[in-house]
Design a protein around this motif. Structure first.
Motif, PDB file in Angstrom:
ATOM      1  N   ASN A 604       0.838  -1.198   0.000  1.00  0.00           N
ATOM      2  CA  ASN A 604       0.000   0.000   0.000  1.00  0.00           C
ATOM      3  C   ASN A 604       0.870   1.245   0.000  1.00  0.00           C
ATOM      4  N   ILE A 605       0.309   2.353  -0.396  1.00  0.00           N
ATOM      5  CA  ILE A 605       1.032   3.610  -0.447  1.00  0.00           C
ATOM      6  C   ILE A 605       1.363   4.084   0.962  1.00  0.00           C
ATOM      7  N   THR A 606       2.541   4.655   1.149  1.00  0.00           N
ATOM      8  CA  THR A 606       2.949   5.155   2.459  1.00  0.00           C
ATOM      9  C   THR A 606       2.334   6.530   2.714  1.00  0.00           C
ATOM     10  N   ASP A 607       2.325   6.934   3.970  1.00  0.00           N
ATOM     11  CA  ASP A 607       1.729   8.225   4.328  1.00  0.00           C
ATOM     12  C   ASP A 607       2.514   9.385   3.711  1.00  0.00           C
ATOM     13  N   ASP A 608       3.833   9.256   3.659  1.00  0.00           N
ATOM     14  CA  ASP A 608       4.649  10.335   3.081  1.00  0.00           C
ATOM     15  C   ASP A 608       4.323  10.540   1.610  1.00  0.00           C
ATOM     16  N   ASP A 609       4.255   9.434   0.860  1.00  0.00           N
ATOM     17  CA  ASP A 609       3.949   9.552  -0.566  1.00  0.00           C
ATOM     18  C   ASP A 609       2.526  10.061  -0.773  1.00  0.00           C
ATOM     19  N   LEU A 610       1.613   9.612   0.079  1.00  0.00           N
ATOM     20  CA  LEU A 610       0.226  10.085  -0.039  1.00  0.00           C
ATOM     21  C   LEU A 610       0.131  11.582   0.210  1.00  0.00           C
ATOM     22  N   ASP A 611       0.811  12.072   1.235  1.00  0.00           N
ATOM     23  CA  ASP A 611       0.790  13.507   1.524  1.00  0.00           C
ATOM     24  C   ASP A 611       1.414  14.309   0.385  1.00  0.00           C
ATOM     25  N   ARG A 612       2.469  13.772  -0.207  1.00  0.00           N
ATOM     26  CA  ARG A 612       3.135  14.492  -1.302  1.00  0.00           C
ATOM     27  C   ARG A 612       2.203  14.612  -2.515  1.00  0.00           C
TER      28      ARG A 612
END
Length: 956
Positions: A604-612
């Protein structure tokens, strides 16, 4: 048959498998045993004498029963026995029994067997008693006329040694050897005779050389080497002789012996600085490198070429030989290739850079044809870096290099491809005229990139430098093709459902009947187990990366799309086209988020990549001018700052490693002793103060005296106490792979100490080269004993041992003084070094040994602690100063160093000091050390722990 230079006692191997026998047992074996028993008894006797035992009562037994024997083994052992046995009384007078020994060896010098004669002559080279040598001189002279060359060449060496130590025994030795040299035909004999004349009578040696200077090329290599030595000495002592012998050195450059050619080239460089001489010597070095098979020899000769280049007067001559130097790339050793490329890069000029680029292109094509070997990728990386340097140094050839380097981006080797992108990023930023070419070629190869890191970096470069509408649209098309059909989740689910249906129909239709061995019918499906995987292999690259769960590339894609969208709305004022472009960009970002949360991908996508990605969506939707400047301009400015910072660091490194520093400036005053003011007593002014200043000052030229701890006295280690009967201290001199212990031994008693020997042992990767010889110390006398220790790796080592001696006249056992341990500091072998960020990360992932050290100190400032670690470990901080400057509650820095043995040491410093802490609160954190060997990691960690404790103790 052993050569004359090899000590005769190396032919014997001493083994003591049983307890040492007493004197009576040895005497009985020598007097009554057979040949084999006597041989073993003599071996044991020699072994025990070497270990300090004394058997004066056995001397006559050896003379009576062993000396007359004709057995060759016993004769060889007797040569060793008479070399080590005491031959004088305590008062220095010769023992009466030695007259019998002298007579026996006079007979051996007249023996018909040439081996016995030659061995005896070699033994006489080690005698230091002129009373024993004097009766043997006529027999030694006669050996010069023996029919066998082995006897003649050892006779020359015996005469050389005797004349050097006791010239009164044979005052006409130079004339005798000169006559012998003119008549001799054997190469080894001529070499020994010529070498003797060089050291005792150079004029006679020059006279002989003048008579045969035209025949030098026909001489043997051993004689040619000695001739080169003579020419070097004579021409340096008397420069006017250079014109007389330089032709001789030129002729020796064509010798068939590589050793002679190497020495002749080195001598020619020191004798003449003419361009023709330098070119001839350099060509000889290059030819040696190409033809020599030993990689160590190649590296040594390459170092000579590098030393030639460091002289600015020779650099122009070597520039003409760049293409010849590149022929060395035919070697398979990576280190040889690296040094060759570095040397060629230093010598290349605008006149030959195009030819050099063509050669490097051919080398690049060869790496594609060769199978993937461990060093192939690294060699390809070296070629890329060299081409990069050529393009930066000579921008005119960049247009030829860029298309070639772009082919590496589709390579599976990340090392070369990453270096290509670093070069492309720097070239497109520095050379504006090359931007269209680079963007076009990068768009062409973009679809063929199969490595996620390279794909992400290429995407960033295109997103940063696609500045026209056509380039932006072209990049957008490449992104669409690389993603495939969107939305990704719906397309993947639809394909999965369609594949299941198709697969079932294929299974049904592909079943066919077959007859088994037992006569029954069986069904078989035509599908293979690997069929469902075919769809994964046909996925576009960017979609494949996302399906593998690497959503960092998705975050990079969102940043690129944001830059393209903001730049597109600045270039295109059509609202419809703007909205269409922005909507497509936002759809791609949204589908990446959807895929990351759907569970279809492996991760799954990480929180850092999602926020970016979410932030990029917000920026595109708002179209704020501030964020537009950040994405379209500030990123470019940051890259410019990074490139300038790296260029500054490279210049500083080059300046720090540049050996062509001027120690005396052109406007410095010249002090003439004759012009100095005279003092009242007739001497020159302040000579004593000047002498002391020169003796105590460093090379900085400052007038203040250095602290005594910075001198050699700081390396003196006390080994015994002041109240011990024998006082000892050692000066430790470390010279690369050797440790030389200069031990001062002082007899503090009123007795004579006999057989005083220094016995050493080592712990760690150290090896004692040779055992120090026993000494005799008079009352209150002192002596210096040197011991050599070899070092094989960068590890903490310990040298320990004791001093053993006998007291003259005493009947008790031997006395022993135990020595303090000598700890070898690992810092003597570690030097600061530099590596790129990519190399650091690669080594950090590769090295398997890690040592985590907890920070335990009372230093309260982060920067002070980092400086303290750098000083105590000899490591270099790779993190830029700007990145760790300023006031902050934490700090992270990468450190790197390399040992003289080629071992790499990495360290990561992670320290902090919370904002709530008081000014007196010490720094906390940890240091992680990684190295290829366990000893390196542990030793460096011990050094850091020790330095922390010392610092805490000193400040307490």
């Amino acid at each position: 048959m052993a050569s004359s230079e090899q000590p005769c006692y190396t032919l014997i191997n001493f083994n003591m498998d049983v307890e040492p026998p007493n004197e009576m047992t040895l005497k009985n074996d020598i007097e009554n045993g057979d040949t084999k028993t006597r041989t073993e008894a003599l071996k044991k006797l020699i072994y025990m004498i070497l270990n300090g035992e004394k058997f004066p009562g056995l001397l006559m037994s050896v003379i009576r029963f062993l000396l007359p024997m004709t057995d060759h083994t016993i004769k060889k052992l007797l040569l060793i026995f008479w070399e080590i046995v005491p031959k004088t009384h305590p008062d220095g007078k010769l023992l009466q029994e030695m007259i019998l020994v002298c007579d026996a060896y006079r007979k051996d010098l007249q023996h018909p067997n040439e081996f016995i004669r030659g061995s005896t002559l070699r033994f006489l080279c080690k005698l230091k008693e002129p009373e024993l040598l004097e009766p043997l001189m006529p027999a030694i002279r006669l050996c010069l006329e023996h029919r066998h060359s082995y006897v003649r060449r050892n006779a020359v060496m015996a005469i050389f040694t005797i004349y050097k130590n006791f010239d009164f025994l044979i005052p006409d030795a130079p004339e005798l050897i000169h006559t012998f040299l003119e008549q001799e035909q054997d190469a080894s004999c001529k070499r020994n005779a010529f070498m003797m004349l060089i050291h005792v009578d150079q004029d006679r040696a020059l006279d002989y050389l003048s008579t045969c200077i035209d025949q030098i090329t026909s001489f043997g290599d051993i004689l040619q080497l000695v001739i080169v030595e003579l020419v070097y000495k004579v021409c340096h002592a008397n420069p006017s002789e250079r014109a007389r012998f330089i032709r001789c050195i030129y002729n020796l450059l064509q010798s068939s012996s590589p050793a002679v050619r190497y020495e002749a080239a080195g001598t020619l460089v020191t004798l003449s600085s003419a361009p023709t001489a330098i070119k001839a010597a350099a060509s000889c070095y290059i030819d040696l490198i190409i033809k020599e098979s030993d990689n160590n020899v190649k590296l040594i000769v390459l170092d000579r070429l590098v030393a030639l280049r460091e002289d600015s007067a020779h650099e122009k001559v070597l520039q003409e030989l760049v293409m010849d130097i590149l022929r060395v790339l035919s070697s398979s050793d990576l280190e040889v290739r690296r040094k060759t490329l570095d040397l060629a890069m230093d010598l290349v000029s605008s006149r030959n850079v195009e030819e050099m680029v063509l050669v490097l292109k051919k080398e690049v094509s060869k790496t594609h044809n060769v199978g993937e070997h461990e060093d192939t990728g690294k060699y390809r990386q070296l070629l890329v870096r060299t081409l990069h340097s050529c393009s930066v140094k000579f921008p005119d050839v960049a247009a030829q290099v860029i298309p070639l380097l772009m082919e590496f981006l589709s390579d599976t080797n990340e090392l070369a491809a990453a270096d290509v992108l670093v070069f492309v990023r720097e070239a497109i930023q520095r050379f504006e005229q090359l931007k269209p070419l680079i963007v076009t070629k990068l768009l062409e190869v973009f679809a063929s990139i199969r490595t996620v890191k390279i794909h992400r970096a290429a995407l960033w470069i295109l997103g940063e430098y696609c500045t026209t509408s056509d380039e932006i649209q072209s990049l957008m098309n490449e992104i669409r093709n690389s993603l495939g059909e969107i939305p990704i989740v719906d397309d993947e689910m639809r394909k999965a459902a369609g594949e299941d249906t198709e697969e079932e129909s294929v299974v049904i239709s592909s079943q066919k009947r077959q007859l088994t061995e037992m006569g029954t019918y069986a069904t078989q499906s035509a599908l293979s187990a690997a069929a469902p995987k075919k769809e994964e292999e046909t996925r576009p690259p960017l979609r494949s990366f996302l399906m593998d769960g690497d959503f960092f590339v998705g975050a990079s894609l969102a940043t690129v799309l944001t830059k393209l969208a903001l730049r597109f709305i600045e270039l295109n004022k059509n609202p419809k086209q703007q909205n269409s472009f922005l909507a497509e960009a936002m759809l791609i970002m949204a589908t990446v988020i959807h895929l990351g949360k759907s569970g279809l991908a492996k991760n799954n996508i990480t929180d850092d990549d999602l926020d970016r990605i979410a932030m990029c969506l917000r920026v595109v939707a708002d179209r704020h001018s501030l964020m537009s400047d950040v994405f379209t301009r500030d990123c470019r400015n940051s890259l410019q700052t990074l490139i300038l910072t790296k260029q500054t660091e490279e210049k500083e490194q080059q300046k720090g490693s540049d050996k062509k520093l001027v120690s005396v400036q052109a406007d410095d005053p010249i002090n003439f002793l004759q012009l100095m003011a005279k003092t009242d007593n007739g001497g020159t002014e302040d000579q004593l103060t000047m002498s002391l200043s020169l003796a105590t000052m460093g090379t900085t030229g400052k007038k203040e005296l250095h602290d005594i701890s910075a001198s050699k006295l700081s390396k003196v280690t006390q080994l015994t106490g002041f109240s011990d009967p024998v006082y000892a201290e050692a000066y430790i001199n470390i010279n690369q792979y050797d440790i030389v212990l200069d031990v001062l031994i002082v007899n503090q008693t009123a007795d004579t100490l006999q057989a005083c020997s220094l016995e050493l042992a080592t712990l760690g990767d150290l090896k004692l080269v040779e055992k120090p010889q026993p000494m005799t110390l008079a009352p209150h006398d002192f002596c210096n004993i040197k011991a050599n220790v070899k070092v094989a790796s960068t590890e903490n080592g310990i040298i320990f041992g004791n001093i053993v001696y006998d007291v003259s006249g005493a009947v008790n056992d031997r006395n022993v003084v135990v020595l303090n341990d000598i700890h070898i500091d690992i810092m003597d072998y570690i030097i600061p070094a530099h590596c790129t960020d990519q190399e650091f990360r690669s080594m950090w992932a590769e090295f398997e040994w890690e040592n985590k050290v907890t920070v335990n100190t009372n230093i309260t400032d982060l920067h002070d602690y980092l400086k303290h670690v750098l000083k105590s470990t000899n490591m270099k901080c790779l993190t830029p100063e700007k990145a760790i400057s300023g006031e902050c509650g934490f700090m992270a820095a990468n450190l790197y160093a390399r040992s003289i043995f080629g071992e790499d040491a990495l360290a990561n410093v992670s320290i902090e000091k919370p904002a709530s802490a008081t000014p007196e609160t010490p720094v906390s954190g940890h240091i992680r050390i990684r190295a290829k060997s366990q000893g390196m990691a542990l030793s460096l960690g011990d050094k850091i722990n020790l330095s922390q404790k010392k610092d805490a103790g000193s400040k307490a």
